[in-house]
Enzyme design. Structure first.
Site, PDB file in Angstrom:
ATOM      1  N   ASP A 120      45.658  39.633  39.140  1.00 23.50           N
ATOM      2  CA  ASP A 120      44.460  40.062  39.881  1.00 23.50           C
ATOM      3  C   ASP A 120      44.620  39.895  41.386  1.00 23.50           C
ATOM      4  O   ASP A 120      43.638  39.675  42.101  1.00 23.50           O
ATOM      5  CB  ASP A 120      43.228  39.285  39.378  1.00 23.50           C
ATOM      6  CG  ASP A 120      41.915  39.890  39.853  1.00 23.50           C
ATOM      7  OD1 ASP A 120      41.834  41.126  39.954  1.00 23.50           O
ATOM      8  OD2 ASP A 120      40.974  39.127  40.128  1.00 23.50           O
ATOM      9  N   ASP A 158      45.461  45.243  34.533  1.00 20.96           N
ATOM     10  CA  ASP A 158      45.747  45.438  35.966  1.00 20.96           C
ATOM     11  C   ASP A 158      47.195  45.165  36.354  1.00 20.96           C
ATOM     12  O   ASP A 158      47.538  45.277  37.540  1.00 20.96           O
ATOM     13  CB  ASP A 158      44.822  44.580  36.847  1.00 20.96           C
ATOM     14  CG  ASP A 158      43.373  45.026  36.799  1.00 20.96           C
ATOM     15  OD1 ASP A 158      43.115  46.132  36.304  1.00 20.96           O
ATOM     16  OD2 ASP A 158      42.503  44.262  37.237  1.00 20.96           O
ATOM     17  N   ASP A 352      32.291  38.913  35.555  1.00 27.13           N
ATOM     18  CA  ASP A 352      33.464  39.414  36.281  1.00 27.13           C
ATOM     19  C   ASP A 352      33.809  38.537  37.478  1.00 27.13           C
ATOM     20  O   ASP A 352      34.866  38.692  38.064  1.00 27.13           O
ATOM     21  CB  ASP A 352      33.213  40.839  36.776  1.00 27.13           C
ATOM     22  CG  ASP A 352      33.080  41.832  35.650  1.00 27.13           C
ATOM     23  OD1 ASP A 352      33.887  41.784  34.703  1.00 27.13           O
ATOM     24  OD2 ASP A 352      32.153  42.661  35.704  1.00 27.13           O
TER      25      ASP A 352
END
Length: 397
Positions: A120, A158, A352
């Site tokens: 991330d 991701d 999130d």
């Protein structure tokens, strides 16, 4: 990760389920079949976040029985089990427990692996292995934990859509990005050959990278040796947009495998008529020989959030957006020869992260609360997702 539910919480969930005619919770020994009419394999219902049951209890005590039942129904739906940040010994033990429990219930677990170095871009979900060697040891432990069991792996959300080079964390030589590809390839080669394993690689979502941008990353990431790819993990794109994006990516991979140039492939911004005409003219590979995909429908029932125009310098439309609902239930029978499954990859109800939307904070200005850190239970959002589910969670909604 196994999170055992106390007996009294299990009893609460069963009682609420009976009251509103929804299936009983996994703690009572149930799984959800994936096929119509109960045919075909089932997807696994993992133990829920205990905070979900505490929320259901609080709602029931307040007389809000229907809302309590909706939260129970949400966590009683098959969804992925996430692993990341454990030691190799811990992750081996935890993966083995999940795979064996799923096997006892005749179900297939969806496992999301989330331990890649530089995860991330060191933002809200920062963490992961310290380096490539540590990551490879972690993946080896996951493989040992799976053993000969069946599993679907959505590998490292991701990891390909957000490379170190995308967020200014690489050096001039591209060392970290090269390492990222080495790590993803290693995971594919360690996991895909296992007997009951299907591994899918990250594409972000159709509102992010174009087909022409993501296909080279998939190729470099080893998709040729994987079952395929996944899209929309933890995002809000509609099922229609995800399925079309998946078809375009799969078709472009087939075209490139035959010697075609990825730059010539149609992308999601073409008109569908023009894109389909191009596919008809250039891609004749049968679906059985193309790369397949899975999608995440955990929070896309109401589609994407459109922030108020001009209100925020960085609206963070992906971060705990308001007014969203659960999407279609997970299934292994999609009716699409290229789509192997629709899953709930993101755990609905878990935050999130701290969404500031370009403000000084600490409150999320769209919600008027301080959002829980990434991965923690978010009661406000959880109830919202359950109440606004499309299709509805409860009969009569």
């Amino acid at each position: 990760m196994r999170r055992r539910i106390p007996t009294w919480l299990a009893a609460l969930s069963v009682g609420l389920a009976a009251l509103f005619a929804v299936p009983p919770a996994h703690a009572a020994g149930a799984t959800h079949t994936a096929g119509a009419g109960g045919r075909g394999p089932a997807l696994y219902v993992p133990d829920a976040n205990p905070a979900a049951y505490r929320q259901a209890l609080d709602l029931a005590r307040a007389g809000r029985l229907r809302d309590a039942a909706a939260v129970v129904a949400m966590v009683n739906t098959p969804q992925a089990v996430w692993f990341g940040d454990q030691t190799p010994a811990e992750v081996e033990k935890e993966v083995r427990a999940v795979v064996r429990d799923a096997g006892r219930h005749g179900a297939v677990p969806a496992l999301t692996l989330y331990d890649i170095p530089g995860r991330d871009c060191s933002n809200y979900s920062a963490g992961g292995a310290a380096d490539t060697a540590q990551y490879q040891a972690w993946i080896d432990a996951v493989a040992r934990g799976i053993g000969r069991g069946d599993a679907i792996v959505t590998l490292e959300p991701d990891a390909l859509a957000l490379l170190p080079s995308d967020c200014g964390q690489d050096d001039a030589q591209g060392t970290k990005t090269a390492a990222r590809y080495t790590e993803v390839n290693y995971a594919v080669d360690a996991l895909e050959p296992l007997r009951g394993m299907k591994v899918y690689l990250d594409t972000g979502h159709p509102g992010w990278h174009s087909v022409n941008d993501i296909v080279p990353r998939l190729i470099r990431g080893g998709v040729a040796r994987a079952s395929g790819f996944y899209t929309n993990a933890s995002n809000y794109q509609t099922d229609d947009a995800n399925s079309w994006y998946g078809k375009l990516i799969s078709s472009c991979l087939a075209y490139a495998d035959g010697g075609g140039e990825v730059a010539q492939c149609p992308n999601q911004y073409w008109s569908r008529a023009d894109a389909q005409a191009w596919l008809d003219a250039h891609v004749s590979v049968p679906p059985s020989r193309m790369k397949h995909f899975v999608t995440d429908s955990s929070r896309n029932g109401r589609g994407t959030w459109t922030p108020p125009p001009g209100k925020y310098t960085d609206a963070q439309d992906w971060c705990n957006p308001p007014g969203r609902g659960l999407g279609a239930h997970p299934t292994l029978r999609t009716g699409d020869p290229l789509q192997d499954a629709r899953l709930w990859i993101k755990t609905p109800g878990e935050s999130d992260g701290l969404c500031l939307r370009g403000t000084a904070g600490p409150e999320d200005p769209e919600r008027g609360t301080v959002d829980p850190k990434a991965g923690d239970w978010f009661p406000q959002q959880a109830l919202e997702l359950a109440q606004l589910a499309e299709p509805p969670l409860l009969p009569g909604s």
